[in-house]
Design an enzyme around this catalytic site. Structure first.
Site, PDB file in Angstrom:
ATOM      1  N   GLU A  22       0.825  -1.212   0.000  1.00 51.03           N
ATOM      2  CA  GLU A  22       0.000   0.000   0.000  1.00 51.03           C
ATOM      3  C   GLU A  22       0.857   1.259   0.000  1.00 51.03           C
ATOM      4  O   GLU A  22       1.817   1.384   0.759  1.00 51.03           O
ATOM      5  CB  GLU A  22      -0.934   0.012   1.216  1.00 51.03           C
ATOM      6  CG  GLU A  22      -1.884   1.195   1.213  1.00 51.03           C
ATOM      7  CD  GLU A  22      -3.001   1.083   2.228  1.00 51.03           C
ATOM      8  OE1 GLU A  22      -3.513   2.129   2.648  1.00 51.03           O
ATOM      9  OE2 GLU A  22      -3.354  -0.052   2.601  1.00 51.03           O
TER      10      GLU A  22
ATOM     11  N   LYS B  73      -7.729   0.035  10.887  1.00 54.73           N
ATOM     12  CA  LYS B  73      -7.098  -0.484   9.673  1.00 54.73           C
ATOM     13  C   LYS B  73      -5.775   0.231   9.426  1.00 54.73           C
ATOM     14  O   LYS B  73      -4.778  -0.378   9.029  1.00 54.73           O
ATOM     15  CB  LYS B  73      -8.039  -0.299   8.483  1.00 54.73           C
ATOM     16  CG  LYS B  73      -7.560  -0.953   7.184  1.00 54.73           C
ATOM     17  CD  LYS B  73      -6.721  -0.037   6.326  1.00 54.73           C
ATOM     18  CE  LYS B  73      -6.294  -0.728   5.046  1.00 54.73           C
ATOM     19  NZ  LYS B  73      -5.384   0.123   4.224  1.00 54.73           N
TER      20      LYS B  73
ATOM     21  N   ASP C 232       2.432 -14.498  11.616  1.00 48.73           N
ATOM     22  CA  ASP C 232       1.109 -14.752  11.061  1.00 48.73           C
ATOM     23  C   ASP C 232       0.248 -13.496  11.180  1.00 48.73           C
ATOM     24  O   ASP C 232      -0.355 -13.235  12.213  1.00 48.73           O
ATOM     25  CB  ASP C 232       0.464 -15.922  11.816  1.00 48.73           C
ATOM     26  CG  ASP C 232      -0.864 -16.354  11.224  1.00 48.73           C
ATOM     27  OD1 ASP C 232      -1.413 -15.623  10.374  1.00 48.73           O
ATOM     28  OD2 ASP C 232      -1.360 -17.425  11.616  1.00 48.73           O
TER      29      ASP C 232
ATOM     30  N   HIS D 155      -1.204  10.352  -0.325  1.00 51.00           N
ATOM     31  CA  HIS D 155      -1.735   9.211  -1.074  1.00 51.00           C
ATOM     32  C   HIS D 155      -1.751   9.491  -2.578  1.00 51.00           C
ATOM     33  O   HIS D 155      -1.408   8.626  -3.382  1.00 51.00           O
ATOM     34  CB  HIS D 155      -3.162   8.894  -0.611  1.00 51.00           C
ATOM     35  CG  HIS D 155      -3.208   7.977   0.568  1.00 51.00           C
ATOM     36  ND1 HIS D 155      -2.766   6.674   0.511  1.00 51.00           N
ATOM     37  CD2 HIS D 155      -3.659   8.164   1.823  1.00 51.00           C
ATOM     38  CE1 HIS D 155      -2.934   6.102   1.686  1.00 51.00           C
ATOM     39  NE2 HIS D 155      -3.464   6.983   2.503  1.00 51.00           N
TER      40      HIS D 155
END
Length: 450
Positions: A86, A282, A298, A395
């Site tokens: 990302e 998130k 993991d 972004h």
């Protein structure tokens, strides 16, 4: 197109699997075969190692592997490895690290490190009888029968911490658990925990069947449903935090008072509003997952645990919190996370080994702190942008580069577009229009033809 089931796919050679896949699903495309093979490693031993990480491996799926420098963590300057695709995550983490390096850096503390597992079973007999049997007879046998499994873990300072019988019959008829608590030291401990749980189940069944306490009907009613660790570890918690004097938060045209007001309000919204909290958390996991993946752990377990923990009070809420007391701003993250620095990919994957070396070969507790810091830094950077310049500025710069990559822009064209959009809003449509104008064509389709 109709497809037919395949028999013995796992037994085929890698070439055979590729041939079947391409013929069955990709119209026999030679380009598809080339795409799969171009990511093979020329080092055959290294490729074999990667093939054996999972099943039916046909190629390698690459992710960017970057580093965020300038993290001052508990007085130690660190460079954090991050594997993530990302845009802006590594840049944002690095920016937050640089911001805090002159303001005391990050502090971490492992609050607890208990991992959990359960034997889920059904029993239709007398509850009080089962409870007495567990305490007076079964408990000692459970520890004794797992001695061979726990011996090495105990030598490293870990092992089984506690066992208890949990009555869940109010939720599901005849449903009970053996609730087990573990310390797995520097390993994530999944195999160790599950091996102990399976032995618990065998011991439970044997001891009940051999006991004179229970009737034949009660013995026959005992059914082991499953033995499995829990990825929800609310007692395996690390805290990462930053703090500084309020006046030290002033930057540019934004006063410290204005920043504090906007920042604390943003955190408070995430604490009470699940729609915002989901995106807020998130962002935290952008930083957390990137380090978890880079260190061979993991990330699915870490994600599941974090979001379950965010809901522990009956409503999904922010994992980070902040306060201002006596002129000091404090921002912190309490993260439930189970990690390992031995076993699994940590000793097999070359980049994982390198990542851990860069971090100074940390033990599990130190890695917990590093991962939490990455999550806190990412959240701080995101909130700081949201309440000041806006999140899209960073972004959209990366978005512009992605679009230009798709258009196969030259270096000169890239430089032109960076300058062109300095004072304009980046959008896919705007980039395409200007790119076509620059190339002297009317559409992307003409670009492809040329």
């Amino acid at each position: 197109m109709n497809h037919t089931p395949v028999e013995g796919f796992s037994k085929m050679s890698k070439e055979g699997k590729i041939e079947w896949l391409v013929n069955e699903y990709l119209n026999g495309s030679e380009q598809a075969i080339q795409t799969l093979k171009q990511y093979w490693n020329e080092d055959l031993e290294l490729q074999r190692l990667h093939d054996e990480f999972s099943e039916n491996t046909l190629s390698n799926f690459y992710m960017p592997f970057g580093f965020a420098p300038n993290f001052l963590i508990d007085g130690e300057l660190m460079c954090i490895p991050m594997a993530i695709e990302e845009s802006s995550v590594v840049a944002a983490a690095s920016k937050a690290a640089k911001f805090w390096i002159d303001r005391g850096g990050f502090k971490t503390q492992v609050l607890s490190k208990v991992k959990l597992g359960h034997v889920h079973f059904m029993f239709e007999g007398d509850k009080e009888k089962l409870d007495r049997f567990f305490l007076e007879t079964l408990l000692a046998k459970l520890f004794k029968d797992t001695d061979p499994i726990t011996k090495n873990m105990q030598a490293r300072g870990g092992g089984i911490l506690n066992l208890k019988l949990v009555d869940k019959t109010s939720e599901i008829e005849n449903y009970y658990q053996i609730h087990a608590e573990f310390d797995t030291v520097d390993s994530m401990g999944a195999n160790f925990i599950n091996s102990c749980l399976e032995q618990f189940a065998q011991t439970l069944k044997r001891e009940v069947y051999e006991s004179d306490v229970f009737t034949n009907e009660e013995k026959e009613s005992l059914q082991i449903v499953m033995c499995i660790l829990s990825n929800f570890t609310p007692e395996c918690i690390v805290r990462a935090e930053v703090s500084c004097k309020v006046e030290d938060l002033a930057e540019g045209n934004v006063s410290s008072e204005e920043f504090i007001e906007k920042f604390t309000r943003a955190v408070r919204i995430a604490e009470v509003e699940p729609y915002r909290a989901t995106t807020h958390n998130k962002g935290i996991m952008n930083g957390v997952d990137a380090v978890v993946i880079a260190t061979g752990n993991d990330f699915r377990a870490v994600e599941a645990c974090a979001h379950a923990y965010a809901s522990k009070d009956g409503r999904y809420s922010s994992l980070t919190h902040c306060e201002v007391k006596e002129g000091v701003f404090r921002f912190w993250l309490d993260l439930p996370i189970a990690l390992g620095t031995v076993g699994g990919l940590t000793s097999l994957h070359p980049l994982v080994k390198l990542a851990l070396q860069v971090l100074g070969s940390p033990n599990a507790e130190k890695l917990m702190g590093i991962v939490a810091v990455a999550g806190l830094a990412q959240n701080f950077a995101a909130l700081r942008s949201l309440v000041t310049t806006g999140i899209q500025q960073g972004h959209m710069k990366m978005h512009l580069m992605n679009i230009l990559n798709q258009l196969e822009a030259t270096d000169e064209e890239r430089a032109y577009f960076v300058n062109y959009f300095k004072d304009k809003t980046v959008s896919h449509h705007a980039v395409i229009d200007e790119f076509c104008r620059l190339r002297g064509v009317n559409s992307v389709e003409e670009l492809k033809k040329n």
